[in-house]
Design a protein around this motif. Structure first.
Motif, PDB file in Angstrom:
ATOM      1  N   ARG A   3      13.801  54.941  38.594  1.00 17.68           N
ATOM      2  CA  ARG A   3      13.717  54.491  39.979  1.00 17.68           C
ATOM      3  C   ARG A   3      13.762  52.960  40.082  1.00 17.68           C
ATOM      4  N   GLU A   4      13.110  52.255  39.184  1.00 14.57           N
ATOM      5  CA  GLU A   4      13.091  50.787  39.211  1.00 14.57           C
ATOM      6  C   GLU A   4      14.500  50.212  39.020  1.00 14.57           C
ATOM      7  N   VAL A   5      15.272  50.811  38.151  1.00 14.37           N
ATOM      8  CA  VAL A   5      16.644  50.366  37.901  1.00 14.37           C
ATOM      9  C   VAL A   5      17.500  50.628  39.140  1.00 14.37           C
ATOM     10  N   LYS A   6      17.332  51.792  39.750  1.00 11.09           N
ATOM     11  CA  LYS A   6      18.070  52.107  40.968  1.00 11.09           C
ATOM     12  C   LYS A   6      17.755  51.094  42.060  1.00 11.09           C
ATOM     13  N   SER A   7      16.483  50.783  42.204  1.00 11.17           N
ATOM     14  CA  SER A   7      16.047  49.839  43.225  1.00 11.17           C
ATOM     15  C   SER A   7      16.639  48.454  42.989  1.00 11.17           C
ATOM     16  N   GLU A   8      16.627  47.997  41.747  1.00 10.62           N
ATOM     17  CA  GLU A   8      17.184  46.681  41.407  1.00 10.62           C
ATOM     18  C   GLU A   8      18.691  46.649  41.663  1.00 10.62           C
ATOM     19  N   ARG A   9      19.389  47.694  41.293  1.00  7.46           N
ATOM     20  CA  ARG A   9      20.843  47.759  41.524  1.00  7.46           C
ATOM     21  C   ARG A   9      21.152  47.708  43.013  1.00  7.46           C
ATOM     22  N   LEU A  10      20.385  48.448  43.801  1.00  9.24           N
ATOM     23  CA  LEU A  10      20.589  48.448  45.246  1.00  9.24           C
ATOM     24  C   LEU A  10      20.354  47.046  45.815  1.00  9.24           C
ATOM     25  N   HIS A  11      19.302  46.375  45.337  1.00 12.11           N
ATOM     26  CA  HIS A  11      18.992  45.026  45.801  1.00 12.11           C
ATOM     27  C   HIS A  11      20.148  44.065  45.505  1.00 12.11           C
ATOM     28  N   VAL A  12      20.740  44.155  44.332  1.00 11.51           N
ATOM     29  CA  VAL A  12      21.872  43.295  43.953  1.00 11.51           C
ATOM     30  C   VAL A  12      23.057  43.556  44.882  1.00 11.51           C
ATOM     31  N   ILE A  13      23.338  44.817  45.150  1.00 11.92           N
ATOM     32  CA  ILE A  13      24.463  45.168  46.026  1.00 11.92           C
ATOM     33  C   ILE A  13      24.207  44.677  47.450  1.00 11.92           C
ATOM     34  N   GLU A  14      22.984  44.839  47.942  1.00 15.11           N
ATOM     35  CA  GLU A  14      22.656  44.387  49.294  1.00 15.11           C
ATOM     36  C   GLU A  14      22.795  42.878  49.426  1.00 15.11           C
ATOM     37  N   GLU A  15      22.369  42.124  48.416  1.00 11.93           N
ATOM     38  CA  GLU A  15      22.509  40.666  48.441  1.00 11.93           C
ATOM     39  C   GLU A  15      23.973  40.257  48.450  1.00 11.93           C
ATOM     40  N   LEU A  16      24.775  40.911  47.634  1.00 16.69           N
ATOM     41  CA  LEU A  16      26.204  40.624  47.589  1.00 16.69           C
ATOM     42  C   LEU A  16      26.860  40.920  48.936  1.00 16.69           C
ATOM     43  N   HIS A  17      26.508  42.044  49.530  1.00 13.76           N
ATOM     44  CA  HIS A  17      27.059  42.411  50.834  1.00 13.76           C
ATOM     45  C   HIS A  17      26.641  41.401  51.908  1.00 13.76           C
ATOM     46  N   ALA A  18      25.387  40.973  51.897  1.00 18.27           N
ATOM     47  CA  ALA A  18      24.900  40.007  52.889  1.00 18.27           C
ATOM     48  C   ALA A  18      25.652  38.689  52.779  1.00 18.27           C
ATOM     49  N   ARG A  19      25.900  38.216  51.569  1.00 16.21           N
ATOM     50  CA  ARG A  19      26.659  36.961  51.386  1.00 16.21           C
ATOM     51  C   ARG A  19      28.075  37.119  51.901  1.00 16.21           C
ATOM     52  N   SER A  20      28.711  38.210  51.565  1.00 13.53           N
ATOM     53  CA  SER A  20      30.085  38.463  51.981  1.00 13.53           C
ATOM     54  C   SER A  20      30.182  38.592  53.501  1.00 13.53           C
ATOM     55  N   ALA A  21      29.309  39.402  54.101  1.00 15.59           N
ATOM     56  CA  ALA A  21      29.325  39.598  55.548  1.00 15.59           C
ATOM     57  C   ALA A  21      28.985  38.301  56.276  1.00 15.59           C
ATOM     58  N   GLY A  22      28.057  37.529  55.724  1.00 15.79           N
ATOM     59  CA  GLY A  22      27.699  36.240  56.327  1.00 15.79           C
ATOM     60  C   GLY A  22      28.875  35.283  56.347  1.00 15.79           C
ATOM     61  N   ALA A  23      29.639  35.249  55.262  1.00 16.23           N
ATOM     62  CA  ALA A  23      30.815  34.378  55.190  1.00 16.23           C
ATOM     63  C   ALA A  23      31.881  34.823  56.191  1.00 16.23           C
ATOM     64  N   ILE A  24      32.083  36.121  56.306  1.00 17.50           N
ATOM     65  CA  ILE A  24      33.069  36.647  57.263  1.00 17.50           C
ATOM     66  C   ILE A  24      32.643  36.305  58.689  1.00 17.50           C
ATOM     67  N   ASN A  25      31.388  36.545  59.022  1.00 20.40           N
ATOM     68  CA  ASN A  25      30.903  36.259  60.373  1.00 20.40           C
ATOM     69  C   ASN A  25      30.906  34.769  60.677  1.00 20.40           C
ATOM     70  N   ALA A  26      30.618  33.932  59.688  1.00 24.02           N
ATOM     71  CA  ALA A  26      30.589  32.481  59.899  1.00 24.02           C
ATOM     72  C   ALA A  26      31.950  31.951  60.335  1.00 24.02           C
ATOM     73  N   ARG A  27      33.013  32.612  59.950  1.00 19.29           N
ATOM     74  CA  ARG A  27      34.362  32.178  60.362  1.00 19.29           C
ATOM     75  C   ARG A  27      34.573  32.323  61.863  1.00 19.29           C
ATOM     76  N   GLN A  28      33.709  33.075  62.527  1.00 17.29           N
ATOM     77  CA  GLN A  28      33.845  33.278  63.971  1.00 17.29           C
ATOM     78  C   GLN A  28      33.139  32.192  64.789  1.00 17.29           C
ATOM     79  N   LEU A  29      32.330  31.357  64.139  1.00 18.56           N
ATOM     80  CA  LEU A  29      31.587  30.318  64.864  1.00 18.56           C
ATOM     81  C   LEU A  29      32.518  29.445  65.692  1.00 18.56           C
TER      82      LEU A  29
END
Length: 93
Positions: A3-29
């Motif tokens: 479970r700890e490994v699953k949780s860590e993997r999910l956290h890494v994916i969520e951080e990557l997605h947040a950075r990517s989505a943030g960069a995409i949305n920032a282009r709309q400013l």
């Protein structure tokens, strides 16, 4: 997989997605985008751009179901904040 490994993997994916989505949305400013208004709550409208980006802005219930041009003023990984384009504002002198 532990479970700890699953949780860590999910956290890494969520951080990557947040950075990517943030960069995409920032282009709309500063851009004016068309939004289909879906709902209104306490003077704040929520809608989506043609690309599916979530947008929040001040507006009236009468805008629900309408296409509205808004100017993007703030971007987060999960949504855009905006103000109605070409809207008149009142100021006190």
């Amino acid at each position: 997989v532990p479970r700890e490994v699953k949780s860590e993997r999910l956290h890494v994916i969520e951080e990557l997605h947040a950075r990517s989505a943030g960069a995409i949305n920032a282009r709309q400013l500063g851009r004016t985008v068309e939004v289909l208004v879906e709902r209104e709550l306490e003077g704040r409208c929520t809608g989506r751009t043609r690309g599916g980006q979530l947008v929040h802005f001040d507006g009236h219930r009468a805008l629900i179901g309408r296409l509205v041009d808004v100017e993007v003023t703030e971007a987060t990984p999960w949504s855009l904040q905006a103000r109605q384009a070409n809207a008149l504002t009142l100021s006190v002198l």
